[in-house]
Motif scaffolding. Structure first.
Motif, PDB file in Angstrom:
ATOM      1  N   MET A 367     -27.727  -1.256  10.587  1.00  0.00           N
ATOM      2  CA  MET A 367     -26.613  -0.430  11.053  1.00  0.00           C
ATOM      3  C   MET A 367     -25.315  -0.756  10.321  1.00  0.00           C
ATOM      4  O   MET A 367     -24.523   0.134  10.040  1.00  0.00           O
ATOM      5  N   TYR A 405     -30.298   2.332  15.941  1.00  0.00           N
ATOM      6  CA  TYR A 405     -29.738   2.634  17.262  1.00  0.00           C
ATOM      7  C   TYR A 405     -30.812   2.531  18.339  1.00  0.00           C
ATOM      8  O   TYR A 405     -30.636   1.867  19.366  1.00  0.00           O
ATOM      9  N   MET A 449     -23.248   2.005  21.995  1.00  0.00           N
ATOM     10  CA  MET A 449     -23.964   2.462  20.804  1.00  0.00           C
ATOM     11  C   MET A 449     -24.070   3.980  20.795  1.00  0.00           C
ATOM     12  O   MET A 449     -23.948   4.618  19.756  1.00  0.00           O
ATOM     13  N   THR A 450     -24.272   4.576  21.991  1.00  0.00           N
ATOM     14  CA  THR A 450     -24.338   6.037  22.051  1.00  0.00           C
ATOM     15  C   THR A 450     -22.987   6.637  21.688  1.00  0.00           C
ATOM     16  O   THR A 450     -22.892   7.624  20.949  1.00  0.00           O
ATOM     17  N   MET A 453     -22.664   6.529  18.000  1.00  0.00           N
ATOM     18  CA  MET A 453     -23.479   7.564  17.363  1.00  0.00           C
ATOM     19  C   MET A 453     -22.829   8.933  17.517  1.00  0.00           C
ATOM     20  O   MET A 453     -22.732   9.700  16.557  1.00  0.00           O
TER      21      MET A 453
END
Lengths: 644, 99
Positions: A367, A405, A449-450, A453
């Motif tokens: 990442m 992710y 993390m969402t 993203m």
């Protein structure tokens, strides 16, 4: 909870098997990157043209050698999987002898693969990433220096050797964080990392000293054999000092503040050093010192508490950052918190700590490099508020990042699922409160993390003027793909409980933990929490338009998280201000009392001299009068003596 | 022959020289007064030499005369140089080396 009595046996004395065959090449694993660094850094400009290829080749060769050694180890029987290579006698002081020995066992084998494997991929990636940097050769020299130091750290068979590697990676980290030294922020971040790490290093050096006092030696072989005879107090002291060391290097509370600033370095550095390898050195130290930690419940409790605090802190910080690299840095803190927590659980958790360390090394490097690829396409802008809708513009980056992710979220069958679930399960088996911390952490991880993203890849274009995102060149995407594959398949390591069996000889056998509920139910609960985190992120970030400028009217929590939970303010108030005040007082004492005494004496004599000097008035007749007076006095004195 | 008049004469000469050194400003006069004091002491040396009947005092007087002659050479040279540069032979003017 695992008690002392329930420990069947401690790991055997290490280093009984001499090196032979392919294992005699062990030293080359370190020597190759060290040689690369030496050629690049001493060779100077002459190596500009081909330096980066040489560096990459050195690390890759190291990786190939590590693979060969690993298979060599696989081919041996369980008892013969610990290989010691004696290189030379380092130094002797009385009865204390330090040999420069390398220890290659199941634990260091895994680390060798991680460091050289991920290291090679990041070297390849850097060829593309640093292409337009005129100091690229120097960058590769530093990277090689880092890899060599890290290999010394994990291969040393003596705490003094570990210390050598420990300081080496600290130096490389300093050089690389401050690589763009023309930026004042980068220079300051490098200094901060170095200074904060020094605090941890005090822990390691004092810990090593205490080990020597207690055991009369610092080699793993002697200490592991004798640790069960040491007193509880000494073991706890050593454990706590080693924990302090781990806190410094692994950015654990309360020494976590340097890691977020360390993101000033080039992105491959963040991926290699500040996500995949160096920051996990603290976890390595704890697991390697299992013969200490397994025997001291108190120190392990401290380790668990530190791990819990950090995993929640890092996750909360990650939630509020708009800088993509800082969000990932918060995530790194949090994930290392998981590893430290697992290591604190004792023999039940050591293997899972290492397992999570490996999978985290894969998906976090993936990442970070993905973030670097995004920055590469966005003119080095790191603000996620200027991203959006990059899914189409960078399909490969998006796909690989997406796998990372899913891995960090712990979605089956990706790598993180296997490693993180194990840690949460073991935590619950140990203590419900600790388990809940880990579970909440997983939910928050899913949230930030969402958010990351959604802000980067989904939504509408919020690009700055003149920015034309494009996919990165092959030299950068191929390592991304390789790491994505590893992030997806990393879970295979735990097939049939392989990793636990593999590491058992090093970390000691342990009883299966007993969970009140079946493991599958536990996994489902974790997945539900993760899904909740994703859903919250979707409702808070995904459904609303994202403002280009960060809103200032936010809750207290957001403000605190944006300020890194006031870690810097805390250090400022608790350490720096009193330190400055103390130094100020000492300086005042020095200038007034010490200097005053010396200078005061001089002043008195100078004043007296000034007065006496006036006697020299330059008139010959007054001198003559003084002469006469003197002579008269002498004569009178003679008369008084002779006739008195 | 009594030594008393010679001792008194010597004391008078020495006092005159002493007062001259302390009060006069002209370097030449001061110099002459110094010579006066030297000769006063010479007179005393010779007087006691005669009184005691040995030669040691007279030898000492010769030494004093030799030293005085040498001193006159150096002293006059200094005084002359000072006079040439400053157009004055006053001992009070030559006071720059104080402090």
């Amino acid at each position: 909870m695992v008690t002392l009595e329930s420990l069947p046996h401690l790991p055997p004395v290490v280093g009984s098997v001499p090196t032979d065959g392919v294992f005699s090449l062990l030293w080359l694993v370190i020597a190759l990157p060290a040689l690369g660094a030496a050629i690049l850094l001493i060779g100077g400009k002459r190596t500009d043209k081909w330096g980066h290829y040489l560096a990459t080749a050195a690390v890759s060769a190291s990786f190939v050698l590590s693979l060969v050694l690993f298979f060599g180890l696989l081919g041996r029987d369980g008892e013969e999987r610990q290989v010691t290579q004696h290189l030379w006698d380092w130094f002797t002081a009385g009865s204390y002898q330090v040999k420069f020995d390398l220890l290659y066992d199941q634990l260091s084998a895994l680390f060798l693969l991680l460091i050289t494997g991920v290291g090679s991929l990041i070297h390849v990636y850097s060829i593309g990433y640093m292409e337009h940097d005129e100091r690229r050769r120097r960058f590769f020299g530093y990277l090689n220096l880092f890899v060599a130091s890290m290999l010394v750290l994990v291969l040393a068979a003596d705490y003094v050797g570990v210390f050598l590697g420990w300081e080496g990676v600290g130096l490389a980290s300093y050089l690389l964080i401050g690589f763009w030294q023309h930026k004042p922020t980068a220079a300051a971040a490098a200094k901060k990392a170095f200074v904060v790490n020094r605090v941890g290093d005090i822990g390691l050096s004092l810990g090593t000293a205490l080990i020597f006092v207690t055991f009369g030696s610092t080699s793993f072989a002697v200490v592991s054999a004798a640790s069960s005879q040491a007193s509880d107090g000494a073991l706890t002291g050593i454990g706590l000092l080693l924990l302090l060391a781990a806190c410094g290097k692994s950015a654990q509370f309360p020494l976590q503040t340097w890691l977020l600033d360390a993101m000033e370095g080039p992105t491959p550095v963040s991926a290699l050093i500040h996500a995949a390898t160096m920051v996990t050195a603290g976890v390595y130290l704890i697991v390697r010192s299992n013969f200490i930690f397994s025997l001291t419940e108190d120190a392990r409790t401290a380790v668990i508490i530190i791990g819990c605090i950090t995993l929640l802190m890092g996750a909360v910080i990650g939630c509020a950052k708009d800088d993509i690299k800082k969000a990932l840095a918060g995530s790194t803190m949090s994930q290392i918190g998981y590893m430290v927590l697992a290591a604190g659980l004792g023999p039940a958790g050591y293997a899972f700590a290492i397992f999570h360390l490996l999978t985290h090394g894969f998906f976090k490097a993936n990442m970070f490099l993905g973030a670097g690829s995004v920055m590469h396409g966005m003119n080095d802008d790191v603000n996620m508020r200027h991203y959006g809708a990059l899914q189409k513009a960078m399909p490969v980056t998006f796909a690989t990042f997406g796998i990372g992710y899913l891995a960090i979220l712990g979605v089956p069958p990706f790598a993180g699922f296997w490693s993180k679930d194990k840690i949460i399960e073991t935590a619950f088996a140990d203590n419900v409160l600790v388990g809940l911390c880990a579970l909440v952490g997983a939910g928050v991880t899913a949230f930030y993390m969402t958010r990351l993203m959604l802000m980067t890849y989904a939504g509408t274009k919020r690009w700055e003027k003149g920015v034309h995102p494009h996919e990165s060149p092959k030299v950068m995407t191929v390592p991304l793909i390789a790491l994505a594959v590893l992030s997806a398949l990393g879970g295979l390591l735990t097939l049939n409980g392989w990793i636990s069996d593999w590491l058992n000889p090093v970390v000691g056998e342990h009883e299966e933990h007993h969970l009140a509920i079946p493991a599958i139910v536990m996994s489902l609960i974790i997945l539900v929490v993760v899904a909740a985190g994703v859903a919250v992120a979707w409702f808070l970030v995904g459904k609303k338009p994202i403002p280009k400028v960060a809103p200032t009217e936010v809750s207290v929590f957001t403000k605190a998280a944006r300020a890194d939970l006031y870690g810097d303010a805390f250090n400022d108030a608790v350490v720096i201000k009193p330190g400055v005040a103390g130094i100020g007082a000492l300086t005042t004492f020095d200038t007034t009392v010490v200097d005053g005494a010396a200078e005061g004496t001089a002043t008195v004599f100078a004043a007296m001299s000034a007065q006496f000097r006036l006697l020299q008035n330059g008139f010959v007749r007054s001198y003559a009068l003084a002469l006469l007076a003197g002579a008269t006095v002498v004569v009178l004195a003679l008369l008084a003596v002779n006739f008195g | 022959m009594s030594t008393e008049p010679f001792v008194i004469l010597s004391a008078i000469l020495f006092t005159i020289g002493c007062i001259g050194v302390l009060t006069r400003r002209n370097a030449l006069v001061v110099f002459m007064c110094v010579e006066l004091m030297l000769n006063a002491s010479n007179l005393l040396l010779i007087t006691f030499s005669r009184a005691n009947g040995n030669l040691e005092g007279q030898i000492a007087a010769f030494f004093v005369m030799v030293v005085a002659a040498a001193e006159v050479v150096v002293g006059l040279a200094i005084i002359m140089t000072i006079f040439r540069t400053r157009r004055s032979a006053s001992v009070d003017d030559a006071s720059l080396l104080k402090y």
